[in-house]
Scaffold this motif. Structure first.
Motif, PDB file in Angstrom:
ATOM      1  N   UNK A   1       3.650 -15.906   1.277  1.00 40.43           N
ATOM      2  CA  UNK A   1       4.245 -14.575   1.065  1.00 40.43           C
ATOM      3  C   UNK A   1       3.181 -13.614   0.532  1.00 40.43           C
ATOM      4  N   UNK A   2       2.453 -14.056  -0.490  1.00 37.00           N
ATOM      5  CA  UNK A   2       1.437 -13.193  -1.105  1.00 37.00           C
ATOM      6  C   UNK A   2       0.361 -12.812  -0.093  1.00 37.00           C
TER       7      UNK A   2
ATOM      8  N   UNK B   1      -0.848 -11.338  -4.350  1.00 36.21           N
ATOM      9  CA  UNK B   1      -0.555 -10.347  -3.308  1.00 36.21           C
ATOM     10  C   UNK B   1      -1.357  -9.077  -3.564  1.00 36.21           C
ATOM     11  N   UNK B   2      -1.417  -8.706  -4.843  1.00 36.06           N
ATOM     12  CA  UNK B   2      -2.106  -7.471  -5.181  1.00 36.06           C
ATOM     13  C   UNK B   2      -3.618  -7.609  -4.975  1.00 36.06           C
TER      14      UNK B   2
ATOM     15  N   UNK C   1      -4.420  -7.516  -1.400  1.00 33.16           N
ATOM     16  CA  UNK C   1      -4.371  -6.167  -0.824  1.00 33.16           C
ATOM     17  C   UNK C   1      -5.655  -5.397  -1.134  1.00 33.16           C
TER      18      UNK C   1
ATOM     19  N   UNK D   1       0.549 -12.793   3.164  1.00 32.61           N
ATOM     20  CA  UNK D   1       1.096 -11.939   4.221  1.00 32.61           C
ATOM     21  C   UNK D   1       1.351 -10.519   3.699  1.00 32.61           C
ATOM     22  N   UNK D   2       1.840 -10.407   2.482  1.00 29.14           N
ATOM     23  CA  UNK D   2       2.031  -9.077   1.880  1.00 29.14           C
ATOM     24  C   UNK D   2       0.683  -8.366   1.777  1.00 29.14           C
ATOM     25  N   UNK D   3      -0.373  -9.126   1.483  1.00 27.01           N
ATOM     26  CA  UNK D   3      -1.723  -8.559   1.450  1.00 27.01           C
ATOM     27  C   UNK D   3      -2.164  -8.096   2.835  1.00 27.01           C
TER      28      UNK D   3
ATOM     29  N   UNK E   1       8.126  -6.848  -0.132  1.00 24.36           N
ATOM     30  CA  UNK E   1       6.819  -6.480   0.412  1.00 24.36           C
ATOM     31  C   UNK E   1       6.535  -7.135   1.759  1.00 24.36           C
TER      32      UNK E   1
ATOM     33  N   UNK F   1      -0.256  -7.161   5.332  1.00 24.95           N
ATOM     34  CA  UNK F   1       0.491  -5.950   5.682  1.00 24.95           C
ATOM     35  C   UNK F   1      -0.088  -4.741   4.975  1.00 24.95           C
ATOM     36  N   UNK F   2      -0.422  -4.925   3.716  1.00 27.86           N
ATOM     37  CA  UNK F   2      -0.944  -3.816   2.924  1.00 27.86           C
ATOM     38  C   UNK F   2      -2.278  -3.325   3.490  1.00 27.86           C
TER      39      UNK F   2
ATOM     40  N   UNK G   1       0.804  -1.222   0.000  1.00 27.70           N
ATOM     41  CA  UNK G   1       0.000   0.000   0.000  1.00 27.70           C
ATOM     42  C   UNK G   1       0.839   1.274   0.000  1.00 27.70           C
TER      43      UNK G   1
END
Lengths: 497, 497
Positions: free
Chosen positions: B438-439, B402-403, B406, B441-443, A385, B445-446, A360
């Protein structure tokens, strides 16, 4: 059918140049019953080069311009095997300088053909400083390539030895591995024994631009203690590297003394090696970073050889917690000042970026860079990320890289699976390269790059038709795709089904 | 210090339940000189389970509710080893039904503790249909988990044999591999021999919800020709699977006869296996998809066992070229109608999504799903953000995953490196899982998930302090991080430096 894929060349119309492509001939026929062909961007240079140096294709282009001259190489200290050239007095033989004067060079036509655009677009982007062609006049072996947000997203691969392990042959192997998998530039970050010899071996064998971080070699020259650094020692290293042919140099001139206190609240402090070296020096002497104080002189040197300056982000965040903080953006504003100084000296310049950033907060990095650095090409490391996957940071960062590329980053610095854990070997170089070619290409597609979409379309058609060999030949890693397929269905017939 | 990391349990305050976490004890001391601890979400179930079935922890919770009863298992055809239960007449024993009535169940408290939120939030999200707890009353072995955009992003791993290779033990090994690396649910997509026995072995050993695509087994039952399918055959399979304990079923009811012509301009047609089966049947009979025509009856069955319906996207794009097209969004609108029918029957429901989508078109998928499907949880396959990297589609799709996470996707269906090339083995299951953790978790966090950020923070602190063992223990794959580190610096001292 001949072995797939084969190399083809497109001739220039303005200059006597030939631009390489990798041709894939498909088992699909066009309306005239000819096999459909797809010509792909190719970074591999001449075939079977060995390790003894490749053809200096630009030598004639450079000498024809008559604004540089060779000097007696016995008097220089480049570690190099070719007599170095410097600018004639009062000349600045940079692609940016030529573009501003409206001069189209063979290098510009070369990249126009590579990118599939009119050379007028190249001239315009270069002259506005929105794109660069990093090519030292002493690296005539390099094939021209352009870095800018209107063009294909590029990938840099870092290689280099360390004090723990150092072998020149290993580094040339890593160079070849990187370009085989599509590296657009390679940075030699060697810090171990034989830095100059390693770099010369890489330069003489590299068809892609080579970058360095000259403060690393300078530090070795002064015995390893940052406190002993000086601008004189840096300058000596920079000139030697420029005479050897380094195409772009990361210079951590944006980290000012006054920025250092901004890092106190950070979780991971200063993680950039160059940033940490310069911060140590500045704090020890309580003086302004000498790379900042002497930046105009650095630009003078760069302009003499057409060395591109890559403004290092010494204060890039080293963790998700530190992303987009005051320290990072304070340095970015200073990098914007330095961009202006580069341009006033006709020096090509790009700006380096993070690091570790959650999804983000990625777009903001590009927006701020464009605004503060007047659209100079952005060159980012990842960003990662998340911090929780050491061993897989090629993936944590390919996610961020693809996203930041879709927002306009012009070149991505790859991250290998060994990030944070050790130096990459050739296998890691390959894994990092593939992850980043994916990220760059996903960015190209997102930006609507028509040339990029053609390859996806061709592969998707092949998939729909079960043309397995076409799928393999169009893929980023044909060997692996073929091997995975053959684990279950090894019969050749299964590939045409 | 005891072996890292160890399992700990948190007791419920409303119910007699214990919720597992994986505890990491750090070499960092808090203000009272105690070691800092971090308790991580854990999906691995009971320790050392073997392959002979795990404890049915929910059996008592289910029977205590007194709205279901066990039936004579000799009269059923589940392939199962446990007497199946069904709802009492007139009852719909679903977590959605309970939530709408304001009833808090042990399952709800369990997920509240797992997610670190108040149970009131669970009740609210479930009752609005924005979240689901997929748990068949006949799968008492499963630990409750919640899928919804306000909670941690979940990951599903697909396993399953094919007609080319089929071994029940291999599938249980894949199940264990998937949950070891953090799979939140597992789909058994077996199409080869012993479908029912394989599924029963998976269910009896699985601490995570199990999903299936019942049309696959139905097709095998009718001899492999889609034209011979019928709703009666489907219903028989669905009931058998529900009695066996399948927690959620993908049902391709949204692909209507009138949508099929919309796929004509596509590059890759219909790539969903379920979609292709139903389109073949509908075209052959020139009749409406029988899963659509009989959807209310499907919901009746689902409500009897608390089977969650996962609305399949039979028209998902199979290439970048086909992303976000008319066919895809026409089906999505129908899925929105079907969500309403599920809810009218108290049936838990989620909606499946693409597929292959370039970065710039990903957000639109979430926006349309939220709008057309009234915020039902979105469950997406990837999406792959480019088609050019067969052999690396865990990476091409982790970028898209991941995107899309998010933006609000609640569960990601992993993609392994073998996608498009073959069936995943246990190694591929691991690679796919890590890329998707990973994807996810990155989501997280975002989206600003505080619990997620704690892990990154702890690992970043360990990195800054050179606490190597803490870094390894906090990472997604401690063995790999340790191995990469030890390649260069194997001495134990180097890990504490």
């Amino acid at each position: 059918m001949s072995e797939q894929p084969s190399k083809v060349y497109v001739n220039g119309s303005l200059f006597d140049i030939k631009v390489p492509f990798r041709r894939v001939v498909l088992d699909e026929l066009d309306e005239n019953s000819n096999n459909v062909k797809l010509d792909l961007y190719d970074t591999t240079g001449e075939d079977s080069p060995g390790n003894s140096g490749i053809t200096p294709l630009r030598q004639r282009w450079i000498s024809n311009r008559d604004d540089t001259h060779a000097i007696d190489s016995d008097k220089t200290n480049t570690g190099g095997s070719v007599p170095p050239r410097v600018a004639n007095k009062g000349k600045r033989p940079t692609q940016y300088g030529y573009a501003k004067s409206g001069i189209i060079t063979p290098e510009m036509e070369f990249v126009a053909i590579r990118e599939g655009v009119d050379v007028g677009i190249i001239l315009e982007e270069l002259s506005k400083g929105r794109a660069i062609i990093p090519l030292n006049i002493n690296h005539p072996e390099a094939e021209p390539m352009i870095i800018g947000s209107r063009f294909l997203v590029k990938v840099n691969a870092n290689i280099g030895n360390s004090s723990v392990s150092a072998n020149i042959g290993d580094e040339v192997t890593k160079l070849h591995t990187a370009i085989q998998w599509g590296a657009d530039t390679v940075m030699d970050l060697s810090t171990g024994a034989d830095i100059a010899l390693t770099r010369d071996a890489i330069l003489r064998n590299s068809p892609v631009p080579i970058g360095t971080v000259p403060i690393y070699e300078t530090l070795a020259r002064v015995g390893g203690n940052p406190v002993n650094l000086s601008f004189e020692a840096f300058k000596e290293t920079m000139i030697a590297q420029a005479m050897g042919g380094v195409d772009y140099m990361t210079i951590h001139a944006g980290l000012r003394l006054s920025h250092i206190p901004l890092t106190i609240p950070r979780v991971t402090g200063i993680v950039s090696r160059g940033g940490s070296i310069m911060a140590t020096w500045a704090l020890a002497h309580h003086e302004e970073n000498f790379l900042y104080s002497n930046f105009a002189e650095i630009c003078e040197i760069a302009s003499t050889f057409d060395v591109t300056i890559s403004l290092g982000d010494g204060l890039r965040p080293g963790s998700i917690a530190d992303a987009n903080d005051q320290a990072q953006f304070a340095e970015l504003a200073t990098l914007g000042e330095l961009v202006k100084i580069c341009r006033a000296h006709d020096v090509q310049v790009m700006v380096e970026g993070p690091g570790h950033v959650p999804i983000n907060r990625i777009a903001e990095n590009v927006q701020k860079e464009v605004e503060l650095c007047d659209e100079a090409p952005f060159y980012t490391l990842g960003p990662l990320t998340t911090d929780i996957a050491p061993g897989y940071d090629h993936i944590t960062s390919a996610i961020g890289a693809a996203l930041i590329a879709s927002h306009g980053t012009a070149m991505l610095c790859y991250v290998t699976p060994k990030e944070h854990l050790g130096l990459p070997n050739a296998d890691d170089v390959k894994e990092g390269m593939i992850a980043y070619k994916i990220a760059a290409h996903a960015g190209d597609l997102s930006k609507g790059h028509l040339g990029a979409a053609q390859r996806d379309l061709a592969l998707s058609r092949a998939r729909f038709d079960f043309r397995w060999e076409d799928q393999f030949n169009l893929s980023l890693d044909p060997q692996k795709a073929r091997a995975f397929h053959d684990e279950e269905l090894p019969a050749p017939a299964a590939k045409k089904a």
